[in-house]
Design a protein around this motif. Structure first.
Motif, PDB file in Angstrom:
ATOM      1  N   ALA A   1      24.790  33.776  44.253  1.00  0.00           N
ATOM      2  CA  ALA A   1      24.199  35.176  44.414  1.00  0.00           C
ATOM      3  C   ALA A   1      23.627  35.503  42.768  1.00  0.00           C
ATOM      4  O   ALA A   1      24.165  34.976  41.961  1.00  0.00           O
ATOM      5  N   ALA A   2      22.713  36.768  42.893  1.00  0.00           N
ATOM      6  CA  ALA A   2      22.546  36.928  41.537  1.00  0.00           C
ATOM      7  C   ALA A   2      23.485  37.495  40.698  1.00  0.00           C
ATOM      8  O   ALA A   2      24.632  37.960  41.382  1.00  0.00           O
ATOM      9  N   GLU A   3      23.240  37.305  39.459  1.00  0.00           N
ATOM     10  CA  GLU A   3      24.060  37.592  38.621  1.00  0.00           C
ATOM     11  C   GLU A   3      24.735  39.038  38.755  1.00  0.00           C
ATOM     12  O   GLU A   3      25.980  39.319  38.766  1.00  0.00           O
ATOM     13  N   THR A   4      23.884  40.044  39.070  1.00  0.00           N
ATOM     14  CA  THR A   4      24.226  41.256  39.122  1.00  0.00           C
ATOM     15  C   THR A   4      25.161  41.539  40.224  1.00  0.00           C
ATOM     16  O   THR A   4      26.255  42.442  40.059  1.00  0.00           O
ATOM     17  N   GLU A   5      24.985  40.860  41.160  1.00  0.00           N
ATOM     18  CA  GLU A   5      26.197  40.800  42.409  1.00  0.00           C
ATOM     19  C   GLU A   5      27.438  40.654  42.066  1.00  0.00           C
ATOM     20  O   GLU A   5      28.350  41.138  42.504  1.00  0.00           O
ATOM     21  N   TRP A   6      27.520  39.634  41.212  1.00  0.00           N
ATOM     22  CA  TRP A   6      29.146  39.061  40.719  1.00  0.00           C
ATOM     23  C   TRP A   6      29.704  40.244  40.017  1.00  0.00           C
ATOM     24  O   TRP A   6      31.020  40.284  40.083  1.00  0.00           O
ATOM     25  N   PHE A   7      28.835  41.260  39.422  1.00  0.00           N
ATOM     26  CA  PHE A   7      29.610  42.434  38.724  1.00  0.00           C
ATOM     27  C   PHE A   7      29.778  43.488  39.490  1.00  0.00           C
ATOM     28  O   PHE A   7      30.199  44.658  39.013  1.00  0.00           O
ATOM     29  N   GLN A   8      29.629  43.453  40.862  1.00  0.00           N
ATOM     30  CA  GLN A   8      29.752  44.600  41.895  1.00  0.00           C
ATOM     31  C   GLN A   8      31.213  44.735  42.212  1.00  0.00           C
ATOM     32  O   GLN A   8      31.955  43.778  42.299  1.00  0.00           O
ATOM     33  N   THR A   9      31.650  46.084  42.665  1.00  0.00           N
ATOM     34  CA  THR A   9      33.043  45.966  43.198  1.00  0.00           C
ATOM     35  C   THR A   9      32.985  46.739  44.533  1.00  0.00           C
ATOM     36  O   THR A   9      33.315  47.890  44.935  1.00  0.00           O
ATOM     37  N   PRO A  10      32.310  46.011  45.578  1.00  0.00           N
ATOM     38  CA  PRO A  10      32.472  46.581  46.999  1.00  0.00           C
ATOM     39  C   PRO A  10      33.773  46.801  47.371  1.00  0.00           C
ATOM     40  O   PRO A  10      34.765  46.076  47.062  1.00  0.00           O
ATOM     41  N   THR A  11      34.011  47.544  48.353  1.00  0.00           N
ATOM     42  CA  THR A  11      35.285  47.726  49.095  1.00  0.00           C
ATOM     43  C   THR A  11      35.633  46.530  49.979  1.00  0.00           C
ATOM     44  O   THR A  11      34.670  46.266  50.782  1.00  0.00           O
ATOM     45  N   LEU A  12      36.714  45.789  49.803  1.00  0.00           N
ATOM     46  CA  LEU A  12      37.050  44.562  50.643  1.00  0.00           C
ATOM     47  C   LEU A  12      38.242  45.045  51.482  1.00  0.00           C
ATOM     48  O   LEU A  12      39.142  45.468  51.026  1.00  0.00           O
ATOM     49  N   ARG A  13      38.261  44.875  52.813  1.00  0.00           N
ATOM     50  CA  ARG A  13      39.354  45.253  53.682  1.00  0.00           C
ATOM     51  C   ARG A  13      40.080  43.917  54.381  1.00  0.00           C
ATOM     52  O   ARG A  13      39.082  43.285  54.973  1.00  0.00           O
ATOM     53  N   GLY A  14      41.465  44.188  54.547  1.00  0.00           N
ATOM     54  CA  GLY A  14      41.972  43.156  55.152  1.00  0.00           C
ATOM     55  C   GLY A  14      42.759  43.770  56.144  1.00  0.00           C
ATOM     56  O   GLY A  14      42.646  44.965  56.448  1.00  0.00           O
ATOM     57  N   ARG A  15      43.940  43.037  56.722  1.00  0.00           N
ATOM     58  CA  ARG A  15      44.843  43.826  57.507  1.00  0.00           C
ATOM     59  C   ARG A  15      45.759  44.713  57.034  1.00  0.00           C
ATOM     60  O   ARG A  15      46.159  45.506  57.479  1.00  0.00           O
ATOM     61  N   HIS A  16      46.266  44.376  55.677  1.00  0.00           N
ATOM     62  CA  HIS A  16      47.119  44.958  55.070  1.00  0.00           C
ATOM     63  C   HIS A  16      46.746  45.793  53.835  1.00  0.00           C
ATOM     64  O   HIS A  16      47.520  46.901  53.546  1.00  0.00           O
ATOM     65  N   VAL A  17      45.873  45.568  53.364  1.00  0.00           N
ATOM     66  CA  VAL A  17      45.293  45.764  52.138  1.00  0.00           C
ATOM     67  C   VAL A  17      43.903  46.091  52.088  1.00  0.00           C
ATOM     68  O   VAL A  17      42.962  45.357  53.059  1.00  0.00           O
ATOM     69  N   PHE A  18      43.262  47.046  51.158  1.00  0.00           N
ATOM     70  CA  PHE A  18      41.786  46.888  50.862  1.00  0.00           C
ATOM     71  C   PHE A  18      41.826  47.065  49.421  1.00  0.00           C
ATOM     72  O   PHE A  18      42.681  47.564  48.582  1.00  0.00           O
ATOM     73  N   LEU A  19      40.640  46.526  48.769  1.00  0.00           N
ATOM     74  CA  LEU A  19      40.273  46.248  47.341  1.00  0.00           C
ATOM     75  C   LEU A  19      39.168  47.120  47.338  1.00  0.00           C
ATOM     76  O   LEU A  19      38.237  47.226  48.064  1.00  0.00           O
ATOM     77  N   GLU A  20      39.476  48.190  46.118  1.00  0.00           N
ATOM     78  CA  GLU A  20      38.164  49.111  45.749  1.00  0.00           C
ATOM     79  C   GLU A  20      38.116  49.270  44.051  1.00  0.00           C
ATOM     80  O   GLU A  20      39.247  48.682  43.388  1.00  0.00           O
ATOM     81  N   GLY A  21      37.095  49.435  43.665  1.00  0.00           N
ATOM     82  CA  GLY A  21      36.859  49.638  42.235  1.00  0.00           C
ATOM     83  C   GLY A  21      37.871  50.212  41.628  1.00  0.00           C
ATOM     84  O   GLY A  21      38.493  51.380  41.990  1.00  0.00           O
ATOM     85  N   LEU A  22      38.693  49.696  40.458  1.00  0.00           N
ATOM     86  CA  LEU A  22      39.783  50.221  39.994  1.00  0.00           C
ATOM     87  C   LEU A  22      39.271  51.335  39.000  1.00  0.00           C
ATOM     88  O   LEU A  22      38.348  51.136  38.265  1.00  0.00           O
ATOM     89  N   ASP A  23      39.679  52.448  38.904  1.00  0.00           N
ATOM     90  CA  ASP A  23      39.484  53.571  37.813  1.00  0.00           C
ATOM     91  C   ASP A  23      40.826  54.426  37.821  1.00  0.00           C
ATOM     92  O   ASP A  23      41.810  54.084  38.169  1.00  0.00           O
ATOM     93  N   GLU A  24      40.591  55.254  36.985  1.00  0.00           N
ATOM     94  CA  GLU A  24      41.557  56.145  36.572  1.00  0.00           C
ATOM     95  C   GLU A  24      42.421  56.958  37.668  1.00  0.00           C
ATOM     96  O   GLU A  24      43.418  57.505  37.494  1.00  0.00           O
TER      97      GLU A  24
END
Length: 204
Positions: free
Chosen positions: A7-30
């Motif tokens: 994928a384009a280089e910029t896409e590698w540095f994106q932080t989309p929300t990724l959802r599973g059965r037990h957890v979801f991942l989102e961009g880490l912030d304060e």
């Protein structure tokens, strides 16, 4: 389906929300600092390559998260429980090498999440994104040789142990740690994925 080209280089540095059965991942912030502070103990941060927060306060955790997000070639995701939304750790592309089509993954989980489905599912989500969306040819991991639990986790994952980088990194307390390198290649991903999916299905 794994893409034939990265994928384009910029896409590698994106932080989309990724959802599973037990957890979801989102961009880490304060905003995740209070949960991480509340759930951490001394062991949580003892072997972190970049060190941890300066003290056990939400403010220090927020500062630590800010420092992680400022590092080059790195993006960080908060690992959050689907039912409660509570943050129980972070997982990162701790090194991104777009031109060479690989990324390194690093994980820090709070004690309550260890030994559960959280770790395999977080890795499943981030590795699937690397191989199936971004077009990576390789995902690697570097583990402190003193961290027996993480080394066992890599072996259970099915990653190939490539060797040890001796005195590879000086950690904040001045110790020159040895780093054990593991990797999964694109052709190995289907078998590793199946193993992770099985663990997610059988763990709580």
């Amino acid at each position: 389906m794994t893409p034939d080209a990265p994928a384009a280089e910029t896409e590698w540095f994106q932080t989309p929300t990724l959802r599973g059965r037990h957890v979801f991942l989102e961009g880490l912030d304060e905003s995740h600092a209070a949960d991480m502070c509340a759930g951490a103990d001394d062991e949580t941060v003892r072997l972190l390559a970049r060190g941890g927060p300066s003290e056990a306060t939400p403010e220090a955790w927020a500062d630590y998260i800010g420092r992680l997000n400022a590092l080059p070639n790195r993006i960080n995701f908060a690992v959050c429980l689907r039912e409660s939304g509570v943050c129980v750790g972070r997982i990162s592309y701790s090194e991104i090498r777009w031109a060479d089509r690989w990324a390194e993954i690093g994980t820090m989980l709070l004690p309550a999440a260890q030994g559960t489905a959280v770790n395999p599912e977080a890795k499943l989500l981030l590795m699937a994104r690397a191989f199936e969306v971004l077009g990576a040819g390789r995902v690697q991991f570097k583990v402190d040789s003193r961290n027996a639990r993480s080394i066992r986790a890599m072996q259970k994952l099915g990653a190939v142990q490539e060797g040890t980088l001796r005195q590879y990194q000086v950690v904040p307390d001045g110790f020159a740690r040895d780093s054990v390198v593991f990797s999964v290649l694109r052709g190995e991903w289907p078998a590793v994925k199946a193993g992770l999916e099985n663990r997610v299905a059988t763990l709580i």
